[in-house]
Design a protein around this motif. Structure first.
Motif, mmCIF file in Angstrom:
data_model
loop_
_atom_site.group_PDB
_atom_site.id
_atom_site.type_symbol
_atom_site.label_atom_id
_atom_site.label_comp_id
_atom_site.label_asym_id
_atom_site.label_seq_id
_atom_site.Cartn_x
_atom_site.Cartn_y
_atom_site.Cartn_z
ATOM 1 N N PRO A 1 26.645 38.781 44.449
ATOM 2 C CA PRO A 1 27.901 39.514 44.282
ATOM 3 C C PRO A 1 28.473 40.111 45.566
ATOM 4 C CG PRO A 1 26.081 40.915 43.667
ATOM 5 C CD PRO A 1 25.484 39.572 44.018
ATOM 6 N N TYR A 2 27.723 40.070 46.668
ATOM 7 C CA TYR A 2 28.095 40.885 47.823
ATOM 8 C C TYR A 2 29.348 40.410 48.561
ATOM 9 C CZ TYR A 2 23.688 42.770 46.467
ATOM 10 O OH TYR A 2 22.680 43.317 45.709
ATOM 11 N N PRO A 3 29.599 39.108 48.714
ATOM 12 C CA PRO A 3 30.897 38.702 49.274
ATOM 13 C C PRO A 3 32.068 39.173 48.409
ATOM 14 C CG PRO A 3 29.344 36.885 49.416
ATOM 15 C CD PRO A 3 28.694 37.944 48.570
ATOM 16 N N MET A 4 31.909 39.091 47.092
ATOM 17 C CA MET A 4 32.952 39.572 46.188
ATOM 18 C C MET A 4 33.122 41.084 46.319
ATOM 19 S SD MET A 4 33.057 39.417 42.014
ATOM 20 C CE MET A 4 31.651 40.534 41.912
ATOM 21 N N HIS A 5 32.041 41.813 46.404
ATOM 22 C CA HIS A 5 32.128 43.266 46.553
ATOM 23 C C HIS A 5 32.901 43.641 47.823
ATOM 24 C CE1 HIS A 5 28.340 44.241 43.923
ATOM 25 N NE2 HIS A 5 29.344 43.748 43.232
ATOM 26 N N HIS A 6 32.612 42.950 48.901
ATOM 27 C CA HIS A 6 33.310 43.231 50.156
ATOM 28 C C HIS A 6 34.803 42.973 50.005
ATOM 29 C CE1 HIS A 6 34.139 43.425 54.450
ATOM 30 N NE2 HIS A 6 34.789 42.271 54.337
ATOM 31 N N ALA A 7 35.150 41.833 49.428
ATOM 32 C CA ALA A 7 36.570 41.501 49.244
ATOM 33 C C ALA A 7 37.256 42.516 48.337
ATOM 34 C CB ALA A 7 36.692 40.096 48.663
ATOM 35 N N LEU A 8 36.573 42.952 47.325
ATOM 36 C CA LEU A 8 37.139 43.906 46.366
ATOM 37 C C LEU A 8 37.372 45.263 47.011
ATOM 38 C CD1 LEU A 8 37.886 44.620 43.443
ATOM 39 C CD2 LEU A 8 35.453 44.878 42.950
ATOM 40 N N ARG A 9 36.394 45.740 47.769
ATOM 41 C CA ARG A 9 36.550 47.040 48.432
ATOM 42 C C ARG A 9 37.673 47.013 49.463
ATOM 43 N NH1 ARG A 9 30.653 47.045 48.754
ATOM 44 N NH2 ARG A 9 30.938 46.172 50.839
ATOM 45 N N GLU A 10 37.807 45.902 50.163
ATOM 46 C CA GLU A 10 38.772 45.841 51.256
ATOM 47 C C GLU A 10 40.196 45.576 50.790
ATOM 48 O OE1 GLU A 10 37.890 46.847 54.296
ATOM 49 O OE2 GLU A 10 36.026 47.228 53.186
#
Length: 409
Positions: free
Chosen positions: A34-43
């Motif tokens: 999930p971590y690439p998605m989490h980064h995109a979501l936060r940014e």
């Protein structure tokens, strides 16, 4: 026009509509990593819109904290699942502990807090430590074992039921929990297998939560006694016990598994815990920050509102990405680093916040401290013999296997 109306109009004019976020959080690939998605979501923005699911989402720490704690704008009464349990075709009996808002929640929570008081929990320490010593001694003697199935699950399933006063069968409890945690999210490819897997255990699940099934003098028994005194409405005690049976073990054994994994990946952290066993608690809390067992929860807007400069329409679900919020670089320095000296208690979202903090967090912490301390004291080192695997469950971040080799003292 009054000053209040002018101010409101100006505020509304300055608000933005949340941008669309097109990643699918419940696609299997995004669940496994999930971590690439989490980064995109936060940014992307403080608040985004999930068009596929017609829901808002927050993934930064501050906005997630606000949604989690501001019950005047974000309620739990529509369900802490993706489904709005007030709507036709979506209704289910709500959790009387998790899906009730203040002030009614305050009264229920007070009864539960008395049943699970620090004094009651402290009396359990010897029991947890004795079970932990047995499990740790057996596994260290083998030299190699699976940290999920042989240690975390076996220990929690053997200790938690007796401590709380419910009777759990391992396969039944795991199947029921998997059903609940897949059921609460948008339905994906995991949903039907989870429902089918739980079918043989539904009768057991109902029976395990009734008055005559709990252990006399236990926490569960205290809740039924409170109901009999009129301190809880009829049916509430059984409802809360259902939460113990259906979800009281998975989050704890998952967190213990993640802690073992992080310590195996970080020998310096393991040695620090070995040198100072008091740091076991820090190791556990930091592992939850990095690998939050509960990745998602939901609130529902009570009316048109705003958050961090973005407008939100009323009666709409808001998805809280706790796993992403706990790695938000706006909150944490070097959030991708496992740091057992980091102060996280009271800051991260590991056990909830405000009125909806996890009622069983003291038990979970005591279980973890007991088993991790018993293991670390017996070994010189711990390493992976193969890459850990993920057990995909829609709401959770769980390890499926954790192959470990330990060297005894």
């Amino acid at each position: 026009m009054s000053a209040v109306t002018e101010a409101s109009t100006t505020l509304d004019a300055d608000l933005l509509d949340p941008p669309d976020f097109d990643w699918d959080p419940w696609a299997l690939g995004n669940m496994l990593d999930p971590y690439p998605m989490h980064h995109a979501l936060r940014e992307l923005a403080p608040v985004v819109w999930l068009p596929k699911y017609e829901a808002y989402a927050v993934a930064r720490h501050e906005e997630t904290r606000q949604v989690m704690t501001d019950y005047s704008r974000f309620m739990t009464g529509a369900g802490t699942s993706y489904q709005d349990i007030r709507k036709p075709g979506k209704f289910r009996i709500p959790s009387r502990l998790q899906e009730v808002d203040p002030p009614k929640h305050t009264q229920i929570r007070g009864v539960v807090t008395r049943a699970m008081s620090p004094l009651v929990i402290r009396r359990m320490r010897g029991f947890f430590e004795e079970r932990a010593e047995r499990v740790a001694a057996d596994l260290v003697g083998k030299g190699q074992f699976d940290g999920v199935n042989d240690l975390a699950i076996s220990y929690v399933i053997s200790a938690f039921p007796d401590a709380v006063g419910v009777k759990l069968e391992r396969e039944a409890a795991l199947a029921i929990a998997e059903m609940r945690f897949n059921q609460s999210c948008p339905h994906n490819e995991l949903y039907d297998p989870a429902m089918k897997g739980a079918e043989p255990y539904m009768e057991w699940y109902d029976a395990a939560c009734q008055r005559d099934a709990v252990v006399p003098g236990s926490i569960a028994d205290l809740l039924f006694e409170a109901e009999e005194r009129g301190e809880l409405e009829e049916g509430v005690a059984s409802n809360i016990v259902r939460s113990f049976v259906g979800g009281g073990v998975d989050s704890t054994f998952s967190a213990i598994s993640h802690t073992l994994h992080r310590l195996a990946l970080n020998p310096d952290a393991f040695q620090a815990v070995k040198a100072d066993p008091k740091k076991t608690r820090n190791a556990f809390e930091e592992a939850i920050r990095m690998d939050h067992p509960f990745q998602y929860s939901w609130r529902t807007t009570t009316g048109d509102t705003h958050l961090s400069g973005y407008r939100l329409k009323g009666d709409t679900k808001v998805t809280m990405f706790m796993g992403a919020a706990n790695r938000d670089p706006r909150k944490w320095e070097n959030p991708e680093r496992y740091d057992i000296n980091r102060v996280v208690v009271g800051e991260y979202l590991g056990f909830g916040m405000a009125d909806h903090q996890c009622a069983g967090q003291m038990i979970a912490r005591m279980e973890a401290d007991s088993i991790l301390t018993a293991l670390v004291r017996r070994i010189k080192s711990m390493e992976l013999t193969a890459t850990a695997t993920i057990r995909p469950v829609s709401q959770m971040r769980m390890l499926g296997t954790l192959p470990l080799r330990v060297v005894a003292e």
